[in-house]
Write a protein that holds these residues in place. Structure first.
Motif, PDB file in Angstrom:
ATOM      1  N   TYR A 196     -40.944 -19.992  28.199  1.00  0.00           N
ATOM      2  CA  TYR A 196     -39.682 -20.690  27.406  1.00  0.00           C
ATOM      3  C   TYR A 196     -40.329 -21.070  25.880  1.00  0.00           C
ATOM      4  CZ  TYR A 196     -36.559 -20.207  31.173  1.00  0.00           C
ATOM      5  OH  TYR A 196     -35.541 -20.045  32.191  1.00  0.00           O
ATOM      6  N   TYR A 203     -38.010 -16.760  31.771  1.00  0.00           N
ATOM      7  CA  TYR A 203     -37.662 -16.177  32.874  1.00  0.00           C
ATOM      8  C   TYR A 203     -38.947 -16.543  33.962  1.00  0.00           C
ATOM      9  CZ  TYR A 203     -35.761 -12.775  36.120  1.00  0.00           C
ATOM     10  OH  TYR A 203     -35.295 -12.217  37.197  1.00  0.00           O
ATOM     11  N   PRO A 204     -38.298 -16.858  35.123  1.00  0.00           N
ATOM     12  CA  PRO A 204     -36.900 -17.029  35.619  1.00  0.00           C
ATOM     13  C   PRO A 204     -36.355 -18.389  35.358  1.00  0.00           C
ATOM     14  CG  PRO A 204     -38.452 -17.428  37.467  1.00  0.00           C
ATOM     15  CD  PRO A 204     -39.327 -16.907  36.223  1.00  0.00           C
ATOM     16  N   ALA A 205     -35.057 -18.729  35.815  1.00  0.00           N
ATOM     17  CA  ALA A 205     -34.708 -19.943  35.405  1.00  0.00           C
ATOM     18  C   ALA A 205     -35.577 -21.224  36.027  1.00  0.00           C
ATOM     19  CB  ALA A 205     -33.398 -19.986  36.108  1.00  0.00           C
ATOM     20  N   VAL A 219     -38.221  -7.918  31.930  1.00  0.00           N
ATOM     21  CA  VAL A 219     -37.419  -8.596  33.297  1.00  0.00           C
ATOM     22  C   VAL A 219     -36.789  -7.314  34.096  1.00  0.00           C
ATOM     23  CG1 VAL A 219     -35.577  -9.951  33.838  1.00  0.00           C
ATOM     24  CG2 VAL A 219     -37.135 -10.832  31.804  1.00  0.00           C
ATOM     25  N   ASN A 225     -40.768 -24.887  34.361  1.00  0.00           N
ATOM     26  CA  ASN A 225     -40.352 -23.510  34.872  1.00  0.00           C
ATOM     27  C   ASN A 225     -39.988 -23.442  36.148  1.00  0.00           C
ATOM     28  OD1 ASN A 225     -42.746 -23.973  36.315  1.00  0.00           O
ATOM     29  ND2 ASN A 225     -43.971 -22.803  34.981  1.00  0.00           N
ATOM     30  N   SER A 226     -39.911 -22.152  36.643  1.00  0.00           N
ATOM     31  CA  SER A 226     -39.431 -22.161  38.055  1.00  0.00           C
ATOM     32  C   SER A 226     -40.140 -22.856  38.871  1.00  0.00           C
ATOM     33  CB  SER A 226     -39.220 -20.367  38.410  1.00  0.00           C
ATOM     34  OG  SER A 226     -40.533 -19.971  38.108  1.00  0.00           O
ATOM     35  N   THR A 265     -42.535 -12.840  34.688  1.00  0.00           N
ATOM     36  CA  THR A 265     -42.296 -14.200  34.239  1.00  0.00           C
ATOM     37  C   THR A 265     -42.243 -14.131  32.525  1.00  0.00           C
ATOM     38  OG1 THR A 265     -44.626 -14.580  34.075  1.00  0.00           O
ATOM     39  CG2 THR A 265     -43.229 -15.189  35.990  1.00  0.00           C
ATOM     40  N   LYS A 288     -32.349  -9.637  28.980  1.00  0.00           N
ATOM     41  CA  LYS A 288     -32.240 -10.242  30.438  1.00  0.00           C
ATOM     42  C   LYS A 288     -33.193 -11.418  30.421  1.00  0.00           C
ATOM     43  CE  LYS A 288     -30.682  -6.305  32.944  1.00  0.00           C
ATOM     44  NZ  LYS A 288     -30.888  -5.489  34.334  1.00  0.00           N
ATOM     45  N   LEU A 289     -33.821 -11.807  29.375  1.00  0.00           N
ATOM     46  CA  LEU A 289     -34.228 -13.207  29.276  1.00  0.00           C
ATOM     47  C   LEU A 289     -33.272 -14.492  29.333  1.00  0.00           C
ATOM     48  CD1 LEU A 289     -37.248 -12.580  26.923  1.00  0.00           C
ATOM     49  CD2 LEU A 289     -37.393 -12.665  29.328  1.00  0.00           C
ATOM     50  N   LEU A 290     -33.751 -15.582  29.559  1.00  0.00           N
ATOM     51  CA  LEU A 290     -32.629 -16.710  29.676  1.00  0.00           C
ATOM     52  C   LEU A 290     -32.841 -17.612  28.680  1.00  0.00           C
ATOM     53  CD1 LEU A 290     -33.432 -17.165  33.667  1.00  0.00           C
ATOM     54  CD2 LEU A 290     -31.393 -15.612  32.550  1.00  0.00           C
ATOM     55  N   LYS A 294     -27.946 -15.698  30.092  1.00  0.00           N
ATOM     56  CA  LYS A 294     -28.571 -14.493  30.353  1.00  0.00           C
ATOM     57  C   LYS A 294     -28.479 -13.803  28.971  1.00  0.00           C
ATOM     58  CE  LYS A 294     -29.057 -12.123  34.161  1.00  0.00           C
ATOM     59  NZ  LYS A 294     -28.870 -11.213  35.134  1.00  0.00           N
TER      60      LYS A 294
END
Length: 403
Positions: A132, A160-162, A102, A215-216, A129, A189-191, A185
């Motif tokens: 999840y 990732y992303p949110a 990320v 996903n986003s 990306t 840096k993955l969520l 985070k």
């Protein structure tokens, strides 16, 4: 080390400044997947008459960073920077990001010094990306007791992303508005997304809930469900227990008030109780439902129906027990106890008593008439006897007449 990098930048800038700009490089932006390799396709835009191009120096600078991500000096065999970024110089000035993270996401400048001169700064963007993992759903408390405030938690990590998490019940209704979402985070840096949905035990009568991870781009990437234990109201023997319907009022009268209570025990998960009269009209809105523990993770339901103006023509009243799927599992009927009218057994007994009394009266009257007739006959006989001449019957009187 920092001084050397600054000197390299200065020398590179001077060399580029002294060279004639005759070439352009074009790089395509790319979307990489975390943990995988990502290629940045780049190519030269060559003027007519230019064929072979040899790269002498290359520098990749990420926007917002002070030092280059990668510096290459081929004549001096110098390579400095992130070892994960590799040049692909066999056919074109393309780049390769290995084990994309990320942190690699951002905008870059690509500067080159070649045998055909200096190129204009090539720019590209790298987006990253990560999908999840399958969401995990849990309840608090873990063991749900009747009357508890229940909270369902759904978390999805490593993405990732949110994105977002939506909630649905067994009927497909969206409950997301009742939930709260928190995004954290990780070190890489993955969520991780956490969603909290507060419920009541009555809400759990909808049998199951799903949390769906988006996903986003708002595309569904995973889901999981939380289901209540069991399918219907059952006892330990496997047979549902028949509800018991009673009156909280000992005596009722037409037009008066009364309270009926219907109890159903030994079931799970939470169901409900409905009320009907003999015409089929639903009286459930006038009732209140209470749920209690019955032991061994089973529940008991108690529903109280308040009647303000009784119409005995609507009897019998009926309570119907429904399971968590709103399927009928049993019912009970009830006639109200009353004071202004005799019940059926009382009417029968009263009728028998009346008949007996009536029979006795008839017998008495009959005997009285018979006795009266007998007395009358006796009187007639007496009178007849008194009217007969005595001379015909007394020989002594007959002799006295001849003296």
């Amino acid at each position: 080390m920092a001084v050397k990098i600054v000197l390299i930048l200065l020398l590179f800038s001077v060399s580029l400044g002294n060279a004639k700009r005759v070439l352009d490089v074009e790089c395509q932006s790319a979307v990489g997947v975390a943990g995988e390799n990502t290629k940045i396709p780049c190519s030269f835009k060559l003027p007519l008459g230019y064929n072979d191009v040899t790269i002498y120096e290359a520098m990749i600078i990420k926007k917002g960073q002070k030092y280059p991500l990668l510096y290459i000096n081929k004549p001096g065999n110098v390579v400095k920077g992130d070892p994960r970024v590799q040049p692909l110089y066999k056919t074109a000035p393309s780049l390769l990001f290995t084990n994309t993270t990320v942190s690699d996401e951002g905008e870059y400048e690509y500067r080159l010094q070649t045998s055909r001169g200096q190129i204009k700064d090539g720019k590209f963007r790298l987006s990253v990306t990560a999908e999840y993992h399958k969401p995990d759903i849990k309840s608090w408390p873990k063991v749900i007791k009747v009357g508890d405030r229940v909270v369902l938690y759904c978390n999805a990590s490593g993405g990732y992303p949110a994105g977002g998490i939506h909630w649905f019940n067994s009927t497909g209704a969206n409950w997301t508005e009742r939930a709260t979402l928190k995004i954290m985070k990780r070190d890489d840096k993955l969520l991780t997304m956490f969603s909290k949905l507060p419920l009541t035990v009555t809400d759990l009568s909808r049998k199951s809930f799903r949390c769906v991870v988006l996903n986003s781009s708002f595309s569904e990437v995973g889901e999981t469900s939380f289901s209540s234990i069991g399918e219907s109201w059952r006892t330990g023997s496997g047979e549902h227990q028949q509800p018991v319907l009673t009156s909280l009022s000992e005596n009722t009268k037409d037009g008066g008030g009364a309270e009926l209570c219907c109890n159903a025990s030994s079931g799970h998960p939470v169901g409900t109780i409905h009320w009907f009269d003999s015409t089929g009209a639903n009286w459930t809105e006038r009732a209140t439902l209470k749920i209690m523990e019955a032991g061994k993770n089973l529940l008991a339901m108690s529903s109280k129906l308040t009647l303000t103006s009784i119409d005995f023509r609507l009897e019998p009243f009926k309570c119907v027990v429904l399971n968590s799927s709103f399927s009928e599992v049993d019912e009970a009927k009830f006639d109200l106890p009353r004071t202004d009218a005799l019940t059926k057994p009382t009417v029968v007994i009263a009728g028998v008593i009346v008949l007996v009394i009536l029979g006795l009266v008839i017998i008495f009257l009959y005997l009285s008439v018979k006795n009266s007739e007998h007395q009358q006959l006796l009187r007639i006989r007496v009178l007849r006897t008194m009217r007969m001449p005595t001379s015909r019957t007394d020989p002594n009187l007959k002799n006295m007449g001849h003296v």
